[in-house]
Write a protein that holds these residues in place. Sequence first.
Motif, PDB file in Angstrom:
ATOM      1  N   PRO B  11       0.755  -1.038  -0.021  1.00  0.00           N
ATOM      2  CA  PRO B  11       0.033  -0.064   0.248  1.00  0.00           C
ATOM      3  C   PRO B  11       0.673   1.276   0.166  1.00  0.00           C
ATOM      4  O   PRO B  11       1.937   1.502   0.762  1.00  0.00           O
ATOM      5  CB  PRO B  11      -0.877  -0.198   1.171  1.00  0.00           C
ATOM      6  CG  PRO B  11      -0.612  -1.564   1.658  1.00  0.00           C
ATOM      7  CD  PRO B  11       0.636  -1.989   1.302  1.00  0.00           C
ATOM      8  N   TRP B  48      -9.015   3.369  -7.867  1.00  0.00           N
ATOM      9  CA  TRP B  48      -8.263   2.612  -6.824  1.00  0.00           C
ATOM     10  C   TRP B  48      -9.041   1.747  -5.956  1.00  0.00           C
ATOM     11  O   TRP B  48     -10.152   2.154  -5.627  1.00  0.00           O
ATOM     12  CB  TRP B  48      -7.376   3.859  -5.962  1.00  0.00           C
ATOM     13  CG  TRP B  48      -8.318   4.552  -5.102  1.00  0.00           C
ATOM     14  CD1 TRP B  48      -8.620   4.192  -3.685  1.00  0.00           C
ATOM     15  CD2 TRP B  48      -9.318   5.657  -5.379  1.00  0.00           C
ATOM     16  NE1 TRP B  48      -9.450   5.350  -3.084  1.00  0.00           N
ATOM     17  CE2 TRP B  48      -9.984   6.204  -4.208  1.00  0.00           C
ATOM     18  CE3 TRP B  48      -9.569   6.300  -6.546  1.00  0.00           C
ATOM     19  CZ2 TRP B  48     -10.780   7.057  -4.095  1.00  0.00           C
ATOM     20  CZ3 TRP B  48     -10.547   7.454  -6.506  1.00  0.00           C
ATOM     21  CH2 TRP B  48     -11.190   7.620  -5.281  1.00  0.00           C
ATOM     22  N   TYR B  49      -8.327   0.911  -5.423  1.00  0.00           N
ATOM     23  CA  TYR B  49      -8.991  -0.021  -4.429  1.00  0.00           C
ATOM     24  C   TYR B  49      -8.445   0.307  -3.102  1.00  0.00           C
ATOM     25  O   TYR B  49      -7.557   0.455  -2.622  1.00  0.00           O
ATOM     26  CB  TYR B  49      -8.591  -1.486  -4.888  1.00  0.00           C
ATOM     27  CG  TYR B  49      -9.008  -2.061  -6.097  1.00  0.00           C
ATOM     28  CD1 TYR B  49     -10.270  -2.809  -6.264  1.00  0.00           C
ATOM     29  CD2 TYR B  49      -8.394  -1.760  -7.321  1.00  0.00           C
ATOM     30  CE1 TYR B  49     -10.851  -3.010  -7.443  1.00  0.00           C
ATOM     31  CE2 TYR B  49      -8.994  -1.990  -8.491  1.00  0.00           C
ATOM     32  CZ  TYR B  49     -10.079  -2.790  -8.660  1.00  0.00           C
ATOM     33  OH  TYR B  49     -10.535  -3.237  -9.800  1.00  0.00           O
ATOM     34  N   GLY B  50      -9.740   0.325  -2.193  1.00  0.00           N
ATOM     35  CA  GLY B  50      -9.399   0.454  -0.869  1.00  0.00           C
ATOM     36  C   GLY B  50     -10.199  -0.394  -0.029  1.00  0.00           C
ATOM     37  O   GLY B  50     -10.120  -1.703  -0.315  1.00  0.00           O
ATOM     38  N   PRO B  55     -14.135  -0.317  -6.309  1.00  0.00           N
ATOM     39  CA  PRO B  55     -12.972   0.617  -6.348  1.00  0.00           C
ATOM     40  C   PRO B  55     -13.538   2.053  -6.676  1.00  0.00           C
ATOM     41  O   PRO B  55     -14.749   2.216  -7.046  1.00  0.00           O
ATOM     42  CB  PRO B  55     -12.002   0.144  -7.590  1.00  0.00           C
ATOM     43  CG  PRO B  55     -13.148  -0.473  -8.615  1.00  0.00           C
ATOM     44  CD  PRO B  55     -14.027  -1.058  -7.649  1.00  0.00           C
ATOM     45  N   GLU B  78      -4.027   6.294  -0.125  1.00  0.00           N
ATOM     46  CA  GLU B  78      -3.008   4.994  -0.150  1.00  0.00           C
ATOM     47  C   GLU B  78      -4.224   4.067  -0.724  1.00  0.00           C
ATOM     48  O   GLU B  78      -5.367   3.923  -0.685  1.00  0.00           O
ATOM     49  CB  GLU B  78      -2.669   4.753   1.291  1.00  0.00           C
ATOM     50  CG  GLU B  78      -1.541   5.726   1.946  1.00  0.00           C
ATOM     51  CD  GLU B  78      -0.976   4.794   3.124  1.00  0.00           C
ATOM     52  OE1 GLU B  78      -0.095   5.478   3.496  1.00  0.00           O
ATOM     53  OE2 GLU B  78      -1.672   3.970   3.758  1.00  0.00           O
ATOM     54  N   SER B  79      -3.219   3.195  -1.574  1.00  0.00           N
ATOM     55  CA  SER B  79      -3.802   2.176  -2.107  1.00  0.00           C
ATOM     56  C   SER B  79      -2.734   1.028  -2.519  1.00  0.00           C
ATOM     57  O   SER B  79      -1.698   1.407  -2.698  1.00  0.00           O
ATOM     58  CB  SER B  79      -4.688   2.485  -3.472  1.00  0.00           C
ATOM     59  OG  SER B  79      -5.153   1.406  -4.169  1.00  0.00           O
ATOM     60  N   SER B  80      -3.455  -0.017  -2.530  1.00  0.00           N
ATOM     61  CA  SER B  80      -2.202  -1.335  -2.887  1.00  0.00           C
ATOM     62  C   SER B  80      -2.443  -1.768  -4.247  1.00  0.00           C
ATOM     63  O   SER B  80      -1.843  -2.637  -4.750  1.00  0.00           O
ATOM     64  CB  SER B  80      -2.342  -2.589  -1.951  1.00  0.00           C
ATOM     65  OG  SER B  80      -3.777  -2.966  -1.943  1.00  0.00           O
ATOM     66  N   PHE B  82      -3.919   0.291  -8.075  1.00  0.00           N
ATOM     67  CA  PHE B  82      -4.655   1.197  -8.646  1.00  0.00           C
ATOM     68  C   PHE B  82      -4.305   1.406 -10.144  1.00  0.00           C
ATOM     69  O   PHE B  82      -3.366   0.705 -10.658  1.00  0.00           O
ATOM     70  CB  PHE B  82      -4.563   2.535  -8.116  1.00  0.00           C
ATOM     71  CG  PHE B  82      -3.180   2.989  -7.856  1.00  0.00           C
ATOM     72  CD1 PHE B  82      -2.376   2.754  -6.672  1.00  0.00           C
ATOM     73  CD2 PHE B  82      -2.421   3.695  -8.813  1.00  0.00           C
ATOM     74  CE1 PHE B  82      -0.946   3.154  -6.427  1.00  0.00           C
ATOM     75  CE2 PHE B  82      -1.024   4.035  -8.787  1.00  0.00           C
ATOM     76  CZ  PHE B  82      -0.529   3.847  -7.375  1.00  0.00           C
TER      77      PHE B  82
ATOM     78  N   HIS D  76     -15.332   6.613  -0.583  1.00  0.00           N
ATOM     79  CA  HIS D  76     -14.135   5.723  -0.488  1.00  0.00           C
ATOM     80  C   HIS D  76     -13.214   6.348   0.455  1.00  0.00           C
ATOM     81  O   HIS D  76     -12.250   5.873   0.489  1.00  0.00           O
ATOM     82  CB  HIS D  76     -13.591   5.514  -2.097  1.00  0.00           C
ATOM     83  CG  HIS D  76     -14.338   4.617  -2.877  1.00  0.00           C
ATOM     84  ND1 HIS D  76     -15.424   5.034  -3.586  1.00  0.00           N
ATOM     85  CD2 HIS D  76     -14.222   3.312  -2.773  1.00  0.00           C
ATOM     86  CE1 HIS D  76     -15.829   3.948  -4.236  1.00  0.00           C
ATOM     87  NE2 HIS D  76     -15.133   2.979  -3.636  1.00  0.00           N
TER      88      HIS D  76
END
Lengths: 275, 275, 275, 275
Positions: B11, B48-50, B55, B78-80, B82, D76
């Motif tokens: 992340p 982005w995935y959170g 997303p 923040e994202s791990s 995107f 989000h």
Amino acid sequence: MCRWLAYSGTPILIDHVLFRPQNSLIDQSLSARRAFTPTNADGFGLGWYGRQETPGLFRSIRPAWNDLNLRDLSSHVESSLFLAHVRAASASPVQETNCHPFRHGRWLFVHNGEIREIGRIRRELLFAVAPEYFESIAGTTDSEIMFHLMLSLGLDRDPLGAAARMAGLVESVADRAKIENPLWMTLGFTDGVRVYGVRYTREGEAPSLCHTREPKDLRGVCPALALAAPHCRILASEPLGDLPKAWHFIPNCSAVVIEGERVDAYPFEPDPPPA
Amino acid sequence: MCRWLAYSGTPILIDHVLFRPQNSLIDQSLSARRAFTPTNADGFGLGWYGRQETPGLFRSIRPAWNDLNLRDLSSHVESSLFLAHVRAASASPVQETNCHPFRHGRWLFVHNGEIREIGRIRRELLFAVAPEYFESIAGTTDSEIMFHLMLSLGLDRDPLGAAARMAGLVESVADRAKIENPLWMTLGFTDGVRVYGVRYTREGEAPSLCHTREPKDLRGVCPALALAAPHCRILASEPLGDLPKAWHFIPNCSAVVIEGERVDAYPFEPDPPPA
Amino acid sequence: MCRWLAYSGTPILIDHVLFRPQNSLIDQSLSARRAFTPTNADGFGLGWYGRQETPGLFRSIRPAWNDLNLRDLSSHVESSLFLAHVRAASASPVQETNCHPFRHGRWLFVHNGEIREIGRIRRELLFAVAPEYFESIAGTTDSEIMFHLMLSLGLDRDPLGAAARMAGLVESVADRAKIENPLWMTLGFTDGVRVYGVRYTREGEAPSLCHTREPKDLRGVCPALALAAPHCRILASEPLGDLPKAWHFIPNCSAVVIEGERVDAYPFEPDPPPA
Amino acid sequence: MCRWLAYSGTPILIDHVLFRPQNSLIDQSLSARRAFTPTNADGFGLGWYGRQETPGLFRSIRPAWNDLNLRDLSSHVESSLFLAHVRAASASPVQETNCHPFRHGRWLFVHNGEIREIGRIRRELLFAVAPEYFESIAGTTDSEIMFHLMLSLGLDRDPLGAAARMAGLVESVADRAKIENPLWMTLGFTDGVRVYGVRYTREGEAPSLCHTREPKDLRGVCPALALAAPHCRILASEPLGDLPKAWHFIPNCSAVVIEGERVDAYPFEPDPPPA
């Protein structure tokens, strides 16, 4: 850097000048040939004179090449004098009030270049704008301040003199702040009758500025335009079309005044405020 | 042409990948190095995935370089995983619904390239989208149709297979219309767990697509990024940074599947519909 | 709901009609009097006829009241026939391609109201658009589909007939889908010579539509306008000015054809496709 | 008039506060209940605190209700302190730099109301901003000047005192210009730890400002929100939800300081500059 042009002459669909020539101003918004920053996509503006007392103004923050409204307006409105600008923002935000041309009464104004280290003297320059013009400043560019300084310094009665006094004032403020060679610019401004172009920097060379040599030379630039506008003059940051010889490049420290298709050239020198 | 990138791994503040490297995607919006059309200023998008099921999506028609909201969002989220895209519009209007990524449920999708002469087959392709996905088409790009064809053709249960069936369908429709070499593309899509990249054209070479070789190679690309994201992989239209050797260029007619920092490579071949 | 108006008559600065009257269309964008949804701030559009073959079009997603470009354009462009619209979006995204008027060749088209449960029949309606008009659909509204169905059904040779066939087609598709009373609408369309207005719903009352009774009655609506435009007719969703008596409200299931200042009234009934 | 709210308490998806309650701030952008100008559609802004040193900021000129990016961002991003604003522009242009909140370092600031006849004293107020804060003024609202005056007058070390000195300065400048009752306002500002709310006008009543009485009262406002945020406080221009009794209306000439769910109330009185 930005790019701009002014047209003066036979009434014509704006589109003929703005979109149709090769290396048109719209092409330059995507990729200018003679600019340090080839992309000028941080907004644009068009000011045109018609039958109303004041010029019309259309400004947008979109890249000029993808704005369908500009395309439509240009292909439906005729004018015998207009001024257009595509912007590459430096410090100021991308918003309509920072797009050129700026307008006041019958005047339109565009600028290309910069006041170096403007952040160190903006407050003092702004303070030098006459209170009666202060409230009509709507954006945050150095360009709009320059225009309002010129309004404050007699633009109406002595246009080139006002530009010289503005340049002198900016240089004297900048010199006190020890900013080197503060002005690097071309200016275009018009009252709807005459178009004024200025190219100036104290050291080195200002951004390019040129005008069509003779109306007949337009044939080489854009045959359709030459046909549509037998009596005209274009003043521009860089040549339209593919025939640089059809254009006269204005020397640094000089100015031109265009009325209809007539062009007169003058030296340009800043006129500093009395000590 | 467009430019895009996908990030998968530790992340990280999105800004680290999107803005800070040399030749970042934002730099490429102004001037890409390996594209026929260097300017990609007709809008952008970030998905982005959170911690939510689907997303987040931020799309705008402004040039990516002058959108302050993108800058702020990137430096606060923040994202791990995107996916980001900068657009150079060809035929379709510049509007948010035509900006990539496109989203459906957990899926995000980006595309670079084109379906040649799409105007001649758009109607047929559109009606090949399954009715249950038809209503979620919100824009007018060929890219969104490709995505919805993939959804219709089993994206959920067999992602690369759905891409192959989509490509096979488009080619068979285009072949009937006698369009030469209709597909010239890279695709990026993800369900939030795996990132899929496809590079394909039938004849010649598709647009470039590459991924970081080893997470440690990132040190050469962007030391701060390598420090912040020890376990990551970036898939991109062209290399970020100034160390091309840190990047593996994906051959034409191939695909990659990235999960965390792991990359697996596959051949890619269209799977035409049964006659 | 949306609000729209058409002007036909003496060439006039658009501003006279669009901005200056009390309860002008611009006022209605902020707060309409006779609409279920009083705010119509999801974009606007203006189409005007001048000396070119096709009308000019200016559309924007901004609220009409805060768009300075609309204000400037309106106060610098004259026209003897124009059509303007302010939008309250229902299902479709707020984007320029979903703003009215829609244009095709010399035609302009605006719509107020809805096709109920459009999501259930959009695909079938879209499929009914003739292939030669399909590619000119640029947005995603029911309104634009209605317009392209009319183009497909003979708008050029029989304008009111095309509207009747479009309504008949929509109702027959909707009836099969068991959608109750699917059409609730006013339509405005023009080829630059005649303005056509339609008010229709099968059950109950369609949105209001009215036109100025006699050019002289305009004096009560807006004295300056009456002076500037002695020979004109305005067709509008709701009255401008504060003199409702100066306006004739068109009954449900009827149409008007305006040419110059002349108005002819007709019944309007959907013409369903042959079984 | 504008509408704004601040949230402080349990970390929560912003969407829970911004979109989901009845009469949410987004609803108020379309139709506020307790405002003279019910429509607040001239842009909006959201500032939120997360794990970075400075708050994130998302501002746009679109009506809040039709901006899909705001909806996505809100659903989000989680935050334990955020400030949101919907704008009804009075004099200043509709542009992002005029949207609230304004940000400086860790500070966010919103304003509702006006400095009456600001055009007559803007220049004097602007030059009262300390030179070190002058360059961070990016727009043209009275609100942003008020914020920068507060920064100049000690916001960091004495927040409510700085507000009182700003109000005293504005009133003394306005009194010299013979402007009657110049300030009519609510202010909201925060350093990411405490939220400050001020309601003030010298004569009559300032715009409304209220806060939730007890966290448990939130159950009546929005049950889902009460569940998600057991420890929180909302400060808002007008009540969310349909239970006005759950809200405490702050009296004129008073201030509140909110930290977590705790609220302290104070009198508020302008502190004029020494003569």
